[in-house]
Write a protein that holds these residues in place. Structure first.
Motif, PDB file in Angstrom:
ATOM      1  N   ASP A 129       0.768  -1.052  -0.049  1.00  0.00           N
ATOM      2  CA  ASP A 129       0.109   0.001  -0.046  1.00  0.00           C
ATOM      3  C   ASP A 129       0.913   1.203  -0.056  1.00  0.00           C
ATOM      4  O   ASP A 129       0.685   2.024  -0.616  1.00  0.00           O
ATOM      5  CB  ASP A 129      -0.906   0.168   1.179  1.00  0.00           C
ATOM      6  CG  ASP A 129      -2.404  -0.125   0.983  1.00  0.00           C
ATOM      7  OD1 ASP A 129      -2.717   0.368  -0.322  1.00  0.00           O
ATOM      8  OD2 ASP A 129      -3.414  -0.442   1.705  1.00  0.00           O
ATOM      9  N   ALA A 130       1.995   1.100   0.836  1.00  0.00           N
ATOM     10  CA  ALA A 130       2.946   2.348   0.846  1.00  0.00           C
ATOM     11  C   ALA A 130       3.459   2.677  -0.552  1.00  0.00           C
ATOM     12  O   ALA A 130       3.810   3.892  -1.020  1.00  0.00           O
ATOM     13  CB  ALA A 130       4.144   2.126   1.829  1.00  0.00           C
ATOM     14  N   ARG A 131       3.801   1.440  -1.414  1.00  0.00           N
ATOM     15  CA  ARG A 131       4.721   1.625  -2.273  1.00  0.00           C
ATOM     16  C   ARG A 131       3.412   2.189  -3.495  1.00  0.00           C
ATOM     17  O   ARG A 131       3.968   3.001  -4.193  1.00  0.00           O
ATOM     18  CB  ARG A 131       5.249   0.240  -2.975  1.00  0.00           C
ATOM     19  CG  ARG A 131       6.553  -0.115  -2.011  1.00  0.00           C
ATOM     20  CD  ARG A 131       7.178  -1.309  -2.897  1.00  0.00           C
ATOM     21  NE  ARG A 131       6.291  -2.170  -3.105  1.00  0.00           N
ATOM     22  CZ  ARG A 131       6.296  -3.377  -1.978  1.00  0.00           C
ATOM     23  NH1 ARG A 131       7.274  -2.986  -1.018  1.00  0.00           N
ATOM     24  NH2 ARG A 131       5.569  -4.475  -2.103  1.00  0.00           N
ATOM     25  N   LEU A 132       2.244   1.729  -3.472  1.00  0.00           N
ATOM     26  CA  LEU A 132       1.404   2.146  -4.452  1.00  0.00           C
ATOM     27  C   LEU A 132       0.982   3.644  -4.188  1.00  0.00           C
ATOM     28  O   LEU A 132       1.082   4.609  -5.025  1.00  0.00           O
ATOM     29  CB  LEU A 132      -0.029   1.383  -4.352  1.00  0.00           C
ATOM     30  CG  LEU A 132      -1.110   1.739  -5.185  1.00  0.00           C
ATOM     31  CD1 LEU A 132      -0.694   1.682  -6.537  1.00  0.00           C
ATOM     32  CD2 LEU A 132      -2.530   1.087  -4.969  1.00  0.00           C
ATOM     33  N   THR A 133       0.873   4.002  -2.882  1.00  0.00           N
ATOM     34  CA  THR A 133       0.751   5.781  -2.675  1.00  0.00           C
ATOM     35  C   THR A 133       1.767   6.211  -3.211  1.00  0.00           C
ATOM     36  O   THR A 133       1.594   7.354  -4.036  1.00  0.00           O
ATOM     37  CB  THR A 133       0.491   5.877  -1.178  1.00  0.00           C
ATOM     38  OG1 THR A 133      -0.683   4.868  -0.760  1.00  0.00           O
ATOM     39  CG2 THR A 133       0.332   7.082  -0.928  1.00  0.00           C
ATOM     40  N   GLU A 134       3.147   5.887  -2.876  1.00  0.00           N
ATOM     41  CA  GLU A 134       4.107   6.889  -3.360  1.00  0.00           C
ATOM     42  C   GLU A 134       3.802   6.824  -4.986  1.00  0.00           C
ATOM     43  O   GLU A 134       4.299   8.028  -5.416  1.00  0.00           O
ATOM     44  CB  GLU A 134       5.346   6.165  -2.918  1.00  0.00           C
ATOM     45  CG  GLU A 134       6.443   6.797  -3.199  1.00  0.00           C
ATOM     46  CD  GLU A 134       7.836   6.281  -2.956  1.00  0.00           C
ATOM     47  OE1 GLU A 134       9.089   6.929  -3.249  1.00  0.00           O
ATOM     48  OE2 GLU A 134       7.661   4.983  -2.405  1.00  0.00           O
ATOM     49  N   TRP A 135       3.816   6.009  -5.735  1.00  0.00           N
ATOM     50  CA  TRP A 135       3.712   5.894  -7.022  1.00  0.00           C
ATOM     51  C   TRP A 135       2.784   6.901  -7.614  1.00  0.00           C
ATOM     52  O   TRP A 135       2.823   7.764  -8.456  1.00  0.00           O
ATOM     53  CB  TRP A 135       3.439   4.442  -7.689  1.00  0.00           C
ATOM     54  CG  TRP A 135       3.379   4.303  -9.116  1.00  0.00           C
ATOM     55  CD1 TRP A 135       4.695   3.868  -9.618  1.00  0.00           C
ATOM     56  CD2 TRP A 135       2.506   4.616 -10.108  1.00  0.00           C
ATOM     57  NE1 TRP A 135       4.216   3.843 -11.170  1.00  0.00           N
ATOM     58  CE2 TRP A 135       2.801   4.205 -11.379  1.00  0.00           C
ATOM     59  CE3 TRP A 135       1.041   5.087  -9.980  1.00  0.00           C
ATOM     60  CZ2 TRP A 135       2.317   4.421 -12.610  1.00  0.00           C
ATOM     61  CZ3 TRP A 135       0.449   5.068 -11.021  1.00  0.00           C
ATOM     62  CH2 TRP A 135       0.648   4.737 -12.357  1.00  0.00           C
ATOM     63  N   MET A 136       1.460   6.742  -6.904  1.00  0.00           N
ATOM     64  CA  MET A 136       0.375   7.519  -7.193  1.00  0.00           C
ATOM     65  C   MET A 136       0.619   9.124  -6.983  1.00  0.00           C
ATOM     66  O   MET A 136       0.232   9.863  -7.862  1.00  0.00           O
ATOM     67  CB  MET A 136      -0.813   7.167  -6.633  1.00  0.00           C
ATOM     68  CG  MET A 136      -1.334   5.871  -6.889  1.00  0.00           C
ATOM     69  SD  MET A 136      -2.707   5.360  -5.657  1.00  0.00           S
ATOM     70  CE  MET A 136      -4.153   6.125  -6.613  1.00  0.00           C
ATOM     71  N   HIS A 137       1.486   9.522  -5.964  1.00  0.00           N
ATOM     72  CA  HIS A 137       1.644  10.856  -5.819  1.00  0.00           C
ATOM     73  C   HIS A 137       2.855  11.176  -6.583  1.00  0.00           C
ATOM     74  O   HIS A 137       2.785  12.413  -7.037  1.00  0.00           O
ATOM     75  CB  HIS A 137       2.311  11.026  -4.229  1.00  0.00           C
ATOM     76  CG  HIS A 137       1.284  10.774  -3.296  1.00  0.00           C
ATOM     77  ND1 HIS A 137       1.588  10.851  -1.946  1.00  0.00           N
ATOM     78  CD2 HIS A 137       0.162  10.498  -3.456  1.00  0.00           C
ATOM     79  CE1 HIS A 137       0.370  10.568  -0.978  1.00  0.00           C
ATOM     80  NE2 HIS A 137      -0.496  10.178  -1.936  1.00  0.00           N
ATOM     81  N   GLN A 138       3.679  10.366  -7.205  1.00  0.00           N
ATOM     82  CA  GLN A 138       4.673  10.634  -7.979  1.00  0.00           C
ATOM     83  C   GLN A 138       4.255  10.945  -9.565  1.00  0.00           C
ATOM     84  O   GLN A 138       4.864  11.615 -10.232  1.00  0.00           O
ATOM     85  CB  GLN A 138       5.808   9.750  -8.295  1.00  0.00           C
ATOM     86  CG  GLN A 138       6.667   9.890  -6.615  1.00  0.00           C
ATOM     87  CD  GLN A 138       7.821   8.704  -6.789  1.00  0.00           C
ATOM     88  OE1 GLN A 138       7.828   7.917  -7.711  1.00  0.00           O
ATOM     89  NE2 GLN A 138       8.495   8.662  -5.724  1.00  0.00           N
ATOM     90  N   HIS A 139       3.081  10.203  -9.940  1.00  0.00           N
ATOM     91  CA  HIS A 139       2.848  10.028 -11.451  1.00  0.00           C
ATOM     92  C   HIS A 139       1.352  10.611 -11.857  1.00  0.00           C
ATOM     93  O   HIS A 139       1.135  10.860 -13.013  1.00  0.00           O
ATOM     94  CB  HIS A 139       2.905   8.603 -11.776  1.00  0.00           C
ATOM     95  CG  HIS A 139       4.172   7.943 -11.738  1.00  0.00           C
ATOM     96  ND1 HIS A 139       4.862   7.464 -10.828  1.00  0.00           N
ATOM     97  CD2 HIS A 139       5.222   8.062 -12.637  1.00  0.00           C
ATOM     98  CE1 HIS A 139       6.060   6.968 -10.977  1.00  0.00           C
ATOM     99  NE2 HIS A 139       6.406   7.247 -12.281  1.00  0.00           N
ATOM    100  N   LEU A 140       0.467  10.827 -10.706  1.00  0.00           N
ATOM    101  CA  LEU A 140      -0.832  11.071 -11.073  1.00  0.00           C
ATOM    102  C   LEU A 140      -1.311  12.561 -10.654  1.00  0.00           C
ATOM    103  O   LEU A 140      -0.704  13.257  -9.804  1.00  0.00           O
ATOM    104  CB  LEU A 140      -1.758  10.324 -10.247  1.00  0.00           C
ATOM    105  CG  LEU A 140      -1.523   8.804 -10.679  1.00  0.00           C
ATOM    106  CD1 LEU A 140      -2.871   7.913  -9.882  1.00  0.00           C
ATOM    107  CD2 LEU A 140      -1.767   8.606 -12.169  1.00  0.00           C
TER     108      LEU A 140
END
Length: 281
Positions: A129-140
């Motif tokens: 969940d933490a990795r997905l959140t970080e990815w979303m914050h960086q790319h969306l």
């Protein structure tokens, strides 16, 4: 008593394709009011999801009946670091997770480990969940349209028209051209989340009805006969001039009660499609 207000498609499209904010900068700009939202991704996001990059197009369109800030920033994007991500409560996060499963090494788990059920509404392990959140914050990034006071039409009506117009690849329901490998990717996550809890008979039916569920998520999945999976029952019903209820009942008559994937039935196998076409032609 306020006067009724109508909506115009161009106004909504202009708002949802206009000003957008990176997730980390949206707090204070996205208000706690009802409305629609559109999620955008940069070039790396589209490529990471296995899609041809179209950063000017929305990846997903959704609605917030009560609060855009609460639904989007808190539930979907976990923008408040004091709150835990809730993938099990967010179909958007589940779709991103399914498509990024290999890239981010994500693993599906029951939404409520203490009471494992409803596996299609899977969650993720805390580190995932933490990795997905970080990815979303960086790319969306996010754009919104606030519902006008006095609007007589439902948000679902407006949302449906936007989805039919734009056909965002991560929208499943109401999308004339849903992304085939998204369904398969979510089904794979559902099976992983179910673990040993799913009864053997149900698992066998799930895998038999959807043979592509365990296949890699990129690209169309061919059947044993070399054909790609076909339309959903809803799409085929529209083509055949039948009601979706009639088509689903025909499937149950032939194959029994197939598992429900959390949104609606997935793409039909070639055998299922051939059966329905022969029955209703």
């Amino acid at each position: 008593m306020s006067a009724s207000t109508s909506w115009h498609l161009d106004d909504v499209l202009n708002a949802l394709s206009g000003k957008r904010w990176p997730i980390t900068q949206a707090r204070g700009r996205v208000r706690a009011v009802p409305g629609l939202y559109a999620i955008y991704g940069n070039t790396d996001a589209w490529a990471g999801l296995g899609l041809d990059p179209q950063p000017g197009s929305a990846l997903y369109v959704g609605k917030a009946e009560d609060s855009l800030a609460a639904r989007e920033l808190d539930t979907h994007f976990a923008a408040d670091p004091a709150k835990k991500p809730r993938t099990g409560s967010s179909t958007v996060r589940r779709s991103f997770a399914a498509l990024l499963r290999d890239t981010l090494e994500l693993h599906a788990v029951p939404r409520n480990p203490d009471k494992p059920d409803h596996f299609a509404n899977y969650g993720l392990t805390p580190d995932g969940d933490a990795r997905l959140t970080e990815w979303m914050h960086q790319h969306l990034s996010l754009a919104v349209w606030e519902r006008p006071i006095g609007l007589t039409q439902t948000l679902r009506t407006v949302e449906g028209e936007i989805i039919r117009t734009w056909m965002p690849p991560l929208n499943i329901q109401g999308n004339p051209q849903p992304l085939p490998h998204l369904r398969r990717a979510r089904q794979t996550m559902t099976l992983e989340a179910s673990g040993p809890q799913m009864p053997t008979a149900s698992r066998r039916a799930f895998e038999t009805a959807r043979p592509a569920a365990a296949l890699p998520v990129r690209g169309p999945a061919p059947s044993a006969a070399g054909r790609s999976l076909g339309p959903t029952p809803v799409e085929l019903a529209r083509e055949l001039g039948k009601s979706p209820k009639t088509v689903r009942q025909a499937l149950r008559d032939k194959y029994g009660r197939l598992p429900f994937d959390g949104d609606r039935w997935g793409a039909l196998t070639p055998a299922q499609e051939d059966y329905l076409r022969a029955r209703f032609r």
